[in-house]
Scaffold this motif. Structure first.
Motif, PDB file in Angstrom:
ATOM      1  N   ASN A   1     110.533 110.680  35.794  1.00  0.00           N
ATOM      2  CA  ASN A   1     109.863 110.084  35.089  1.00  0.00           C
ATOM      3  C   ASN A   1     108.207 110.612  35.342  1.00  0.00           C
ATOM      4  OD1 ASN A   1     111.810 108.748  34.068  1.00  0.00           O
ATOM      5  ND2 ASN A   1     111.582 107.060  35.784  1.00  0.00           N
ATOM      6  N   THR A   2     107.853 111.215  36.382  1.00  0.00           N
ATOM      7  CA  THR A   2     106.382 111.856  36.479  1.00  0.00           C
ATOM      8  C   THR A   2     106.445 113.261  36.564  1.00  0.00           C
ATOM      9  OG1 THR A   2     106.880 111.978  39.047  1.00  0.00           O
ATOM     10  CG2 THR A   2     105.914 109.874  38.090  1.00  0.00           C
TER      11      THR A   2
ATOM     12  N   THR B   1     107.732 115.979  32.986  1.00  0.00           N
ATOM     13  CA  THR B   1     107.223 115.375  31.504  1.00  0.00           C
ATOM     14  C   THR B   1     106.151 116.519  31.033  1.00  0.00           C
ATOM     15  OG1 THR B   1     105.092 114.621  32.716  1.00  0.00           O
ATOM     16  CG2 THR B   1     107.018 112.866  32.527  1.00  0.00           C
TER      17      THR B   1
ATOM     18  N   PRO C   1     103.251 116.243  29.495  1.00  0.00           N
ATOM     19  CA  PRO C   1     102.080 115.891  30.054  1.00  0.00           C
ATOM     20  C   PRO C   1     101.598 116.622  31.274  1.00  0.00           C
ATOM     21  CG  PRO C   1     102.633 113.868  28.941  1.00  0.00           C
ATOM     22  CD  PRO C   1     103.828 114.678  29.084  1.00  0.00           C
ATOM     23  N   ASN C   2     102.718 116.420  32.259  1.00  0.00           N
ATOM     24  CA  ASN C   2     102.522 117.111  33.748  1.00  0.00           C
ATOM     25  C   ASN C   2     102.409 118.632  33.381  1.00  0.00           C
ATOM     26  OD1 ASN C   2     102.382 117.479  36.389  1.00  0.00           O
ATOM     27  ND2 ASN C   2     104.646 117.817  36.314  1.00  0.00           N
TER      28      ASN C   2
ATOM     29  N   THR D   1      99.084 119.887  31.805  1.00  0.00           N
ATOM     30  CA  THR D   1      98.050 119.582  33.065  1.00  0.00           C
ATOM     31  C   THR D   1      98.049 120.895  34.039  1.00  0.00           C
ATOM     32  OG1 THR D   1      98.207 117.271  32.868  1.00  0.00           O
ATOM     33  CG2 THR D   1      97.193 118.479  34.760  1.00  0.00           C
ATOM     34  N   ILE D   2      99.400 121.379  34.477  1.00  0.00           N
ATOM     35  CA  ILE D   2      99.422 122.161  35.237  1.00  0.00           C
ATOM     36  C   ILE D   2      99.072 123.634  34.643  1.00  0.00           C
ATOM     37  CG2 ILE D   2     101.112 123.910  36.364  1.00  0.00           C
ATOM     38  CD1 ILE D   2     102.880 121.328  37.135  1.00  0.00           C
TER      39      ILE D   2
ATOM     40  N   SER E   1      94.923 123.171  33.918  1.00  0.00           N
ATOM     41  CA  SER E   1      93.962 123.023  35.083  1.00  0.00           C
ATOM     42  C   SER E   1      93.953 124.212  35.829  1.00  0.00           C
ATOM     43  CB  SER E   1      94.280 121.836  35.654  1.00  0.00           C
ATOM     44  OG  SER E   1      95.466 121.909  36.399  1.00  0.00           O
TER      45      SER E   1
ATOM     46  N   ARG F   1      93.246 121.201  22.290  1.00  0.00           N
ATOM     47  CA  ARG F   1      94.766 121.536  22.799  1.00  0.00           C
ATOM     48  C   ARG F   1      95.581 122.217  21.664  1.00  0.00           C
ATOM     49  NH1 ARG F   1      96.362 118.138  27.401  1.00  0.00           N
ATOM     50  NH2 ARG F   1      94.117 117.373  28.251  1.00  0.00           N
TER      51      ARG F   1
END
Lengths: 362, 333
Positions: B46-47, B50, B52-53, B56-57, B60, B174
């Motif tokens: 669930n974290t 995803t 969004p994860n 982000t990787i 960033s 984005r």
């Protein structure tokens, strides 16, 4: 000529001991007195039912780095508080890279945390787009243990401040008293954190009250502490033999100042006074290498941060002053911190029950 | 001396025959990355698993990708550029100081920042090629000098309040949910790949890196190639600095320096993949995201920071060792 010299010296000595000078010193002594006793707990706000309003809430904390004991000790206090109340507290482990903080911020937003805590130096000024995104998602971003009571933290929604201004004043108060009002200090400081500005303002304000005092300031960045501190201190002490105190703004820097003073042979001439209460530096106090360390109980800091942040999550009035006290560690009381010194020991434990009662969990 | 004999022999001898060793060597890192994602995905679906994860990787860490890509250019030509992180920090600080303190429009501030970076590359090349000093020594010196300049112009302070236009075109805007910074890194990667694989310049750089004397005797202007590579490296360092300022919306005088070791780790790890035995942009980019995925997964699981270090260092040494074992080559790095 000799007679003139003798008379001059006599005049100087008698001048230093005049009642006027003693009265002047009284002011500085009085500033120190409240911090010589074990600190008592003062509630930073009204009691509230933390268990009820923190149910199903979660807080993400992003330390400036997970690899220093300072942040880890604060986090342990926060964990104990969170466990007592019963909510989820997650630490975003990192090694001090702002892009890792960026990832932590994005993770908190994606996972819908209720609050983001930038703790112990994580700089919200270098997280501009991420803080904006958090605000847009309705997530408060709190800068804790980063700014002074009188400072605004740019780019954070809230702050949990520390009275750094007072800490700066106390450093000078101690050194002025110990030198009989004739302080010639070497000040080792570090620009970057907001706390430095606040402490520097406190130092300058207090020095202004001592007309015979002067200071030489040397700035060393944290990243250069290991390589630049020792030669800088040595050179300053050798260049000015009348320096009679070394004020070290953050006590972890002392590990590099102590050898410099030892090599120059100036331990008697230029003792160290510093701030933070890090355990190994309290060890230096026990050994006589550091004269005084202003301590702040990091476990207490952890509880205080949680108290302030729970109030924000619960929609209560935010805390302006978390009432985190200082305590002066000297040769006389440093042993209370344990041998070897342990984190958060020597301050008493009044705060634990105080907070638990304040939150209605005891 | 490195050669690509295994790869070429496998193809020539077998035609369409499947060469498992060749495949494992080329795409081992991709497989390891997929395995890593699968493991973390199974533990924390669930974290970790995803979009969004991953966005982000990708977003960033684009700065680290560009720094790594910058490093591999002089590495291919046989030179080290350890000043690149300092150039990156200087560049972000110049952009910040000019834009915030002197109200210079962000476009001009960026140009000045990149110009300063290229100048550092020029100075590096000058001392390395004209005075024949080892690149490690020169770039160590210039990097330290550049760091001093950064502290001087910033007064050792963090500069915040950089134009939101820069932030917008690096981090906020984005495409498919991933910040534009990632696509800039992909564009740099594609450009370097094209130059390395499909142009005469790329071949010359490779020849110079493999044997300077042979290259010189073959008529290649070795010093000019090396000089150009060092300038390209500094250019990319400065570009990374501008992206860094756009990622954080600020410039600080020290934190960029922490990119040096991860970038070199990724450069060497990347050289075990895609085109084994050669510093290559695709491998470097893969390596960055492999390492960052591992660190992110460990972080999400709340694993202590020391495990991150074990992973970083262990992954590099194990990958390079396995690559050597699989190929049986000697002295690749």
């Amino acid at each position: 000529m000799r007679l003139f010299g003798f008379m001059s010296a006599l005049a100087l000595v008698s001048g230093a001991l005049t009642p006027a000078a003693a009265e002047d010193l009284d002011y500085f002594k009085k500033q120190l007195d409240p911090f010589r006793d074990k600190p008592g707990f003062t509630a930073p706000g009204e009691p509230f039912d933390a268990k009820a309003c923190m149910q199903d809430k979660k807080i993400l904390t992003i330390p400036i780095t997970s690899t220093n004991p300072f942040n880890q000790n604060i986090h342990r206090g926060m964990e104990k508080a969170a466990a007592a109340v019963g909510f989820e507290l997650v630490q975003w482990e990192n090694q001090g890279q702002p892009t890792q903080w960026v990832q932590g911020m994005n993770h908190a937003i994606n996972q819908k945390f209720d609050l983001i805590d930038l703790v112990g130096g994580t700089d919200p000024r270098v997280l501009v787009p991420q803080v904006e995104a958090a605000k847009a998602a309705g997530i408060p971003v709190v800068a804790s243990h980063y700014s002074g009571l009188e400072q605004e933290v740019p780019n954070a929604t809230h702050a949990v401040p520390i009275d750094y201004f007072k800490a700066g004043q106390l450093l000078v108060d101690w050194a002025v008293v110990e030198t009989g009002g004739k302080l010639n200090a070497l000040l080792m400081y570090t620009t970057g954190p907001l706390s430095t500005d606040s402490m520097m303002a406190g130092i300058d304000a207090e020095l202004a009250k001592c007309p015979d005092c002067k200071v030489t300031k040397k700035n060393i960045l944290v990243t250069d502490w290991a390589t630049r501190t020792q030669p800088t201190v040595q050179a300053a002490l050798l260049a000015d033999p009348s320096i009679n105190y070394v004020i070290v703004m953050y006590d972890s820097m002392s590990q590099f100042v102590v050898p410099a003073i030892e090599i120059v042979g100036a331990r008697e001439r230029a003792p160290i006074v510093t701030f933070n209460g890090t355990d190994f530096v309290i060890g230096f106090v026990q050994e006589g290498k550091v004269a005084m360390d202003i301590g702040e109980n990091l476990d207490w800091v952890g509880y205080a941060i949680m108290d302030a942040e729970m109030r924000i999550v619960c929609g209560l009035e935010p805390v302006k002053d978390p009432k985190i006290p200082f305590y002066l560690f000297t040769k006389e009381n440093a042993k209370d911190a344990g041998t070897p010194p342990q984190p958060s020991m020597g301050y008493g434990a009044a705060y634990v029950d105080g907070y638990l009662e304040l939150w209605g969990v005891k | 001396m490195t050669t690509d004999t295994t790869t070429s022999e496998g193809r020539a001898a077998g035609g369409w025959d499947w060469n498992w060793i060749d495949f494992a060597e080329r795409f081992g890192l991709v497989i390891a990355w997929a395995a890593l994602i699968a493991v973390f995905g199974a533990i924390a679906p669930n974290t970790f698993l995803t979009w969004p994860n991953f966005s982000t990787i990708f977003g960033s860490q684009a700065v680290l990708v560009v720094v790594t890509l910058g490093i591999i250019i002089p590495l291919t030509a046989g030179d080290f550029d350890v000043s690149i992180a300092n150039v990156m920090t200087l560049s972000s600080m110049i952009a910040g100081v000019l834009n915030v303190q002197y109200q210079v429009p962000i476009g001009w501030a960026i140009l000045a920042a990149i110009g300063a970076g290229v100048l550092v590359g020029f100075v590096n090349g000058f001392f390395i090629t004209v005075f024949r000093i080892h690149s490690l020594i020169v770039t160590l010196g210039t990097g330290t000098f550049v760091h001093g300049v950064t502290l001087w112009i910033s007064d050792s302070m963090t500069i915040s309040g950089i134009s939101m236009n820069l932030v917008k075109y690096v981090m906020i805007e984005r495409l498919f949910g991933i910040p534009l910074a990632f696509y800039y890194a992909v564009a740099v990667c594609a450009a370097i790949y094209y130059v390395f694989e499909f142009t005469a310049v790329g071949r010359r750089i490779l020849f110079v890196g493999r044997g300077r004397e042979v290259a010189r005797l073959s008529g290649i202007r070795v010093n000019r190639v090396r000089w150009g590579c060092l300038m390209a490296s500094s250019f990319l360092g400065a570009t990374a600095g501008v992206m860094y300022a756009g990622t954080t919306g600020a410039a600080d005088p020290v934190s960029g320096l922490s990119y040096m070791l991860p970038a070199f780790a990724a450069a060497f790890l990347g050289a075990t993949s895609v085109i084994p035995g050669r510093f290559n942009p695709l491998g470097a980019m893969l390596a960055v995201y492999f390492l960052v995925t591992g660190i992110t997964g460990l972080t999400m699981l709340g694993i202590s920071t020391f495990v991150h270090e074990l992973f970083y260092g262990g992954a590099l040494v194990i990958a390079v060792t396995l690559s050597q074992l699989v190929s049986g080559r000697q002295e690749r790095f």
